[in-house]
Enzyme design. Structure first.
Site, mmCIF file in Angstrom:
data_model
loop_
_atom_site.group_PDB
_atom_site.id
_atom_site.type_symbol
_atom_site.label_atom_id
_atom_site.label_comp_id
_atom_site.label_asym_id
_atom_site.label_seq_id
_atom_site.Cartn_x
_atom_site.Cartn_y
_atom_site.Cartn_z
ATOM 1 C CB THR A 14 -4.476 -5.154 9.504
ATOM 2 O OG1 THR A 14 -4.280 -4.824 8.139
ATOM 3 C CG2 THR A 14 -3.481 -4.403 10.337
ATOM 4 C CG ASP A 58 -4.284 -8.143 2.027
ATOM 5 O OD1 ASP A 58 -3.462 -7.444 2.638
ATOM 6 O OD2 ASP A 58 -5.270 -7.656 1.414
ATOM 7 C CB SER A 59 -9.678 -8.568 2.901
ATOM 8 O OG SER A 59 -9.537 -7.212 2.596
ATOM 9 C CB SER A 60 -6.383 -7.632 -1.850
ATOM 10 O OG SER A 60 -6.283 -6.403 -1.208
ATOM 11 C CG ASP A 91 -7.835 -3.208 2.096
ATOM 12 O OD1 ASP A 91 -7.995 -2.228 2.861
ATOM 13 O OD2 ASP A 91 -6.716 -3.582 1.690
ATOM 14 C CB THR A 278 -25.842 6.956 -6.927
ATOM 15 O OG1 THR A 278 -25.061 8.153 -6.972
ATOM 16 C CG2 THR A 278 -26.030 6.545 -5.476
HETATM 17 N N1 ASP Z 1 -4.932 -5.012 3.465
HETATM 18 C C1 ASP Z 1 -5.623 -5.399 4.660
HETATM 19 C C2 ASP Z 1 -6.752 -6.321 4.273
HETATM 20 O O1 ASP Z 1 -7.801 -5.876 3.875
HETATM 21 C C3 ASP Z 1 -6.114 -4.197 5.395
HETATM 22 C C4 ASP Z 1 -6.869 -4.535 6.647
HETATM 23 O O2 ASP Z 1 -6.748 -5.610 7.202
HETATM 24 O O3 ASP Z 1 -7.611 -3.672 7.134
HETATM 25 O O4 ASP Z 1 -6.597 -7.508 4.383
#
Ligand code: ASP
Length: 343
Positions: A14, A58-60, A91, A278
């Protein structure tokens, strides 16, 4: 006095987005033009260079190949720059920054991960503060040496040890927490470092070693009441599986059903490394504290102590990649390597 040189590595997320007012959609902006977006950066006493992923992600979509890319950029520019900022989506930032902390051995310079909840082009953005203060932290020196010589994560006025963090909020600007280790620095009117919490600088002549072989044949197994024998059985029978991060209850507790313990024992005997962490965001595994963790201790489950799941995933990938022998693995894992757990 020469100005510190900072390299900003933009991977996506983002923070690097601006609104296209014609389409109303968020899109990645060209990081070469960072100064146009954040003219405040000119006031900082440093020179800034940027490196951007050709196709920001996107970090996903983050994965171990990208980890290696980030580590290699730092390695190739290590002597040229005094500090590094890695901008990624929030993320998976705790996973990525934890992994980079293990990959960079003998680090003597600051590597700060940051990002934001709102794009840099947004009126109420948190990106500018995160970016500007992270750069200030990366530039900070004491007795001519960098204050920070470890991998950190900066978000919403707090600097954390990266491998202690977890993303806890998708809405608030304070997106991260580090419940088992206090912030390394806090930004208020002044930048306040908690010097006694920082990792000790590496000895003078040690050179940076970049560990690039990560083994991702692992799984995170979160226990829940009602989990079935079939599920556990099929997980431990996954082809090539080498490690399990077992998310247990409370202080490391798990069911005492014989089928459960027997399956885990069989997996350990077949060479699968099982780490007990945990499910709680704070606190520690204490093996043997309750009856419900005695058997786990007996079958030689690795004691993850107060490590986060994110950090356990990263450490497992790293140590499996290092081909540590079965007999040594548990001992090595249970020791802190980058300040990721209490000894
Ligand atoms: N979906 C975005 C990502 O992790 C959210 C962010 O940038 O904070 O790439």
């Amino acid at each position: 006095m020469t100005k510190p040189r900072i390299l900003l590595i933009y991977t996506g997320g983002t923070i690097g987005m601006v609104k296209d007012y014609e389409t109303n959609a968020l899109k990645a902006f060209n990081f070469e033009q960072l100064l146009d977006r954040v003219p405040e950066l000119i006031q900082l006493h440093c020179t800034i260079d940027t490196y951007s992923f050709k196709e920001p992600i996107d970090s996903s979509n983050m994965n171990t190949a990208y980890y290696v890319t980030i580590a290699e950029v730092i390695e190739s520019k290590y002597s040229e720059f005094d500090g590094f900022l890695v901008l990624t989506g929030s993320d998976t930032m705790a996973y990525t920054s934890s992994a980079i902390s293990f990959m960079l051995e003998n680090l003597a310079k600051p590597v700060i991960f940051t990002g934001s909840q709102l794009p840099i082009g947004h009126l109420r953005t948190d990106a500018k503060e995160n970016l500007i203060t992270s750069i200030e932290i990366a530039c900070a020196t004491k007795d001519d040496k960098p204050v920070i010589s470890e991998v950190c994560l900066y978000f919403e006025y707090k600097l954390y040890r990266a491998n202690r963090t977890t993303k806890v909020n998708a809405e608030q600007f304070e997106a991260f927490a580090s419940l088992n280790y206090p912030p390394l620095a806090e930004s208020g009117v002044h930048l306040h470092f908690n010097y006694e919490l920082l990792l000790k600088p590496v000895t003078k002549n040690s050179t940076l070693i970049v560990r690039k072989t990560l083994d991702n044949n692992i799984v995170v197994l979160k226990l829940f009441p009602g989990i079935t024998e079939e599920v556990i059985k099929s997980i431990i029978n996954i082809k090539n599986l080498k490690g399990i991060v077992l998310e247990t209850y409370g202080s490391g507790n798990a069911p005492t059903y014989p089928w459960f313990i027997n399956l885990l024992e069989k997996a350990i005997k077949s060479g699968i490394q099982i780490v007990n962490v945990t499910q709680c965001v704070g606190g520690s595994v204490i093996l043997g504290h309750y009856e419900t963790s005695v058997a786990l201790k007996r079958i030689q489950v690795i004691d993850g102590k107060d490590i986060t799941t994110e950090s356990a995933v990263a450490k497992l990938m790293y140590l499996l990649g290092e081909k540590i022998s079965n007999t040594e693995f548990k001992k090595v894992f249970e020791k802190p390597l980058r300040g990721e757990l209490d000894f």
